[in-house]
Design a protein around this motif. Structure first.
Motif, mmCIF file in Angstrom:
data_model
loop_
_atom_site.group_PDB
_atom_site.id
_atom_site.type_symbol
_atom_site.label_atom_id
_atom_site.label_comp_id
_atom_site.label_asym_id
_atom_site.label_seq_id
_atom_site.Cartn_x
_atom_site.Cartn_y
_atom_site.Cartn_z
ATOM 1 N N TYR A 43 23.025 -14.147 5.480
ATOM 2 C CA TYR A 43 24.255 -14.363 5.340
ATOM 3 C C TYR A 43 25.182 -14.748 6.752
ATOM 4 N N SER A 44 24.261 -13.384 7.354
ATOM 5 C CA SER A 44 25.113 -13.484 8.849
ATOM 6 C C SER A 44 24.267 -14.628 9.860
ATOM 7 N N ASN A 45 22.991 -14.723 9.481
ATOM 8 C CA ASN A 45 22.379 -14.774 10.228
ATOM 9 C C ASN A 45 22.220 -13.657 11.601
ATOM 10 N N PHE A 46 22.476 -12.958 11.201
ATOM 11 C CA PHE A 46 22.513 -11.980 12.723
ATOM 12 C C PHE A 46 21.317 -10.453 12.981
ATOM 13 N N LYS A 47 19.903 -10.562 13.339
ATOM 14 C CA LYS A 47 19.096 -9.831 12.350
ATOM 15 C C LYS A 47 18.667 -9.119 13.554
ATOM 16 N N VAL A 48 18.731 -7.679 13.262
ATOM 17 C CA VAL A 48 18.702 -6.670 14.101
ATOM 18 C C VAL A 48 17.715 -5.558 14.257
ATOM 19 N N GLY A 49 17.456 -4.669 14.786
ATOM 20 C CA GLY A 49 16.141 -3.964 14.691
ATOM 21 C C GLY A 49 16.417 -2.511 15.362
ATOM 22 N N CYS A 63 15.965 -2.340 9.690
ATOM 23 C CA CYS A 63 16.077 -3.429 10.225
ATOM 24 C C CYS A 63 17.168 -3.652 9.125
ATOM 25 N N ASN A 64 18.086 -4.858 9.664
ATOM 26 C CA ASN A 64 19.410 -4.772 8.643
ATOM 27 C C ASN A 64 18.931 -5.258 7.338
ATOM 28 N N VAL A 65 20.022 -5.173 6.298
ATOM 29 C CA VAL A 65 19.102 -5.350 5.173
ATOM 30 C C VAL A 65 20.734 -5.878 4.043
ATOM 31 N N GLU A 66 20.478 -7.242 3.945
ATOM 32 C CA GLU A 66 22.068 -7.706 3.501
ATOM 33 C C GLU A 66 21.760 -7.810 1.998
ATOM 34 N N ASN A 67 23.176 -8.276 1.478
ATOM 35 C CA ASN A 67 23.463 -8.368 0.379
ATOM 36 C C ASN A 67 24.241 -9.638 0.210
ATOM 37 N N MET A 72 26.759 -3.895 0.556
ATOM 38 C CA MET A 72 26.272 -3.302 0.379
ATOM 39 C C MET A 72 25.532 -4.010 1.555
ATOM 40 N N THR A 73 25.225 -3.964 2.283
ATOM 41 C CA THR A 73 24.282 -4.117 3.522
ATOM 42 C C THR A 73 24.222 -2.713 4.063
ATOM 43 N N ASN A 74 23.146 -2.518 4.755
ATOM 44 C CA ASN A 74 22.912 -1.761 5.036
ATOM 45 C C ASN A 74 22.174 -1.831 7.028
ATOM 46 N N CYS A 75 22.590 -1.005 7.807
ATOM 47 C CA CYS A 75 22.729 -1.489 8.863
ATOM 48 C C CYS A 75 20.842 -1.137 9.632
ATOM 49 N N ALA A 76 20.633 -2.007 10.664
ATOM 50 C CA ALA A 76 18.950 -1.715 10.989
ATOM 51 C C ALA A 76 19.463 -0.736 11.424
ATOM 52 N N GLU A 77 19.905 0.370 11.874
ATOM 53 C CA GLU A 77 20.083 2.252 12.902
ATOM 54 C C GLU A 77 19.869 3.538 11.205
ATOM 55 N N ARG A 78 20.672 2.826 10.384
ATOM 56 C CA ARG A 78 20.733 3.601 9.608
ATOM 57 C C ARG A 78 19.533 2.925 8.872
ATOM 58 N N ALA A 98 16.858 2.878 19.474
ATOM 59 C CA ALA A 98 17.314 1.849 20.199
ATOM 60 C C ALA A 98 17.525 0.792 19.696
ATOM 61 N N VAL A 99 18.077 -0.080 19.796
ATOM 62 C CA VAL A 99 19.513 -1.452 18.980
ATOM 63 C C VAL A 99 18.372 -2.241 19.366
ATOM 64 N N ALA A 100 18.145 -3.376 19.101
ATOM 65 C CA ALA A 100 17.887 -4.993 19.580
ATOM 66 C C ALA A 100 18.125 -6.163 18.257
ATOM 67 N N PRO A 106 26.178 -9.121 22.959
ATOM 68 C CA PRO A 106 26.088 -6.817 22.481
ATOM 69 C C PRO A 106 25.996 -6.702 21.040
ATOM 70 N N CYS A 107 25.228 -5.340 21.185
ATOM 71 C CA CYS A 107 25.260 -5.217 19.699
ATOM 72 C C CYS A 107 25.466 -3.223 20.119
ATOM 73 N N SER A 108 26.332 -3.110 20.203
ATOM 74 C CA SER A 108 26.017 -1.316 19.903
ATOM 75 C C SER A 108 26.202 -1.341 18.233
ATOM 76 N N PRO A 109 25.788 0.232 18.215
ATOM 77 C CA PRO A 109 26.059 0.611 16.390
ATOM 78 C C PRO A 109 27.510 0.470 16.046
ATOM 79 N N CYS A 110 27.563 0.520 14.411
ATOM 80 C CA CYS A 110 28.334 0.291 14.561
ATOM 81 C C CYS A 110 29.126 1.784 13.771
ATOM 82 N N GLY A 111 30.630 2.112 13.895
ATOM 83 C CA GLY A 111 30.915 3.315 13.699
ATOM 84 C C GLY A 111 30.117 3.831 12.214
HETATM 85 N N1 THU Z 1 24.670 -4.716 11.882
HETATM 86 C C1 THU Z 1 23.439 -3.637 12.019
HETATM 87 O O1 THU Z 1 22.347 -3.827 12.201
HETATM 88 N N2 THU Z 1 23.665 -2.816 13.865
HETATM 89 C C2 THU Z 1 24.288 -3.561 14.465
HETATM 90 O O2 THU Z 1 24.177 -2.348 14.637
HETATM 91 C C3 THU Z 1 25.435 -3.652 14.270
HETATM 92 C C4 THU Z 1 24.972 -4.881 12.595
HETATM 93 C C5 THU Z 1 24.082 -5.626 10.887
HETATM 94 C C6 THU Z 1 24.848 -5.874 9.475
HETATM 95 C C7 THU Z 1 24.821 -6.604 9.817
HETATM 96 O O3 THU Z 1 23.696 -7.742 8.380
HETATM 97 C C8 THU Z 1 25.141 -7.796 10.495
HETATM 98 O O4 THU Z 1 24.631 -7.389 11.968
HETATM 99 C C9 THU Z 1 25.937 -8.792 10.983
HETATM 100 O O5 THU Z 1 26.999 -7.855 10.802
#
Ligand code: THU
Length: 150
Positions: A43-49, A63-67, A72-78, A98-100, A106-111
């Motif tokens: 959905y976002s085409n934004f791959k995070v590890g 890794c991020n797992v979208e829905n 319902m999306t889960n970020c890579a960090e969680r 570490a986040v990539a 730029p991509c720091s962990p979300c709140g």
């Molecule tokens: N996302 C992460 O997995 N980690 C971050 O630190 C920022 C955002 C993901 C969530 C979603 O799948 C996508 O990036 C776009 O927001």
């Protein structure tokens, strides 16, 4: 270093305790980039590890797992942290995260992820891509006054 495939949603690499100090930022970021390849982000085409280093000397990946129901999306960090708890139990202590991301932006962990990192790593150090390139910050700098029940 050997990689052991434990499950389809995470893998863990054992790091002998004596080598813990040598596990640097570069190595943890490399692991995060590896994890990023498994991202499900149609959905976002934004791959995070993400890769977390635990006090037991293990590295867990996520890794991020979208829905289709976006929330319902889960970020890579969680994903990495939950995989670690599922494998090692509730005593998880996070030393570093570490986040990539695939786009190198730029991509720091979300709140939400900051709060989850803080739960298991109140002194954790976080490596991420900042506005001026690779950056590091303590979780308490990223999340002042994190919530604690006790
Ligand atoms: N996302 C992460 O997995 N980690 C971050 O630190 C920022 C955002 C993901 C969530 C979603 O799948 C996508 O990036 C776009 O927001």
């Amino acid at each position: 270093m050997t990689c052991h495939c434990i499950d389809s949603y995470f893998w863990v690499r054992r790091v002998p305790k004596k080598n813990l100090a040598k596990i640097g930022r570069a190595q943890l970021l490399r692991s995060a980039r590896q994890a990023m390849k498994n991202a499900y982000a149609p959905y976002s085409n934004f791959k995070v590890g993400a890769a977390i280093l635990t006090s037991a000397g293990d590295v867990f990946l996520g890794c991020n797992v979208e829905n289709a129901s976006y929330g319902m999306t889960n970020c890579a960090e969680r994903t990495a942290i939950f995989a670690a708890v599922a494998k090692q139990g509730p005593g998880l202590e996070i030393l570093a995260v570490a986040v990539a991301n695939e786009q190198g932006v730029p991509c720091s962990p979300c709140g939400a992820c900051r709060q989850v990192i803080y739960e298991f790593g109140p002194d954790a150090i976080v490596f991420f891509q900042g506005k001026k390139g690779s950056q590091q910050a303590s979780i308490t700098d990223l999340l002042p006054d994190g919530f604690r029940l006790k």
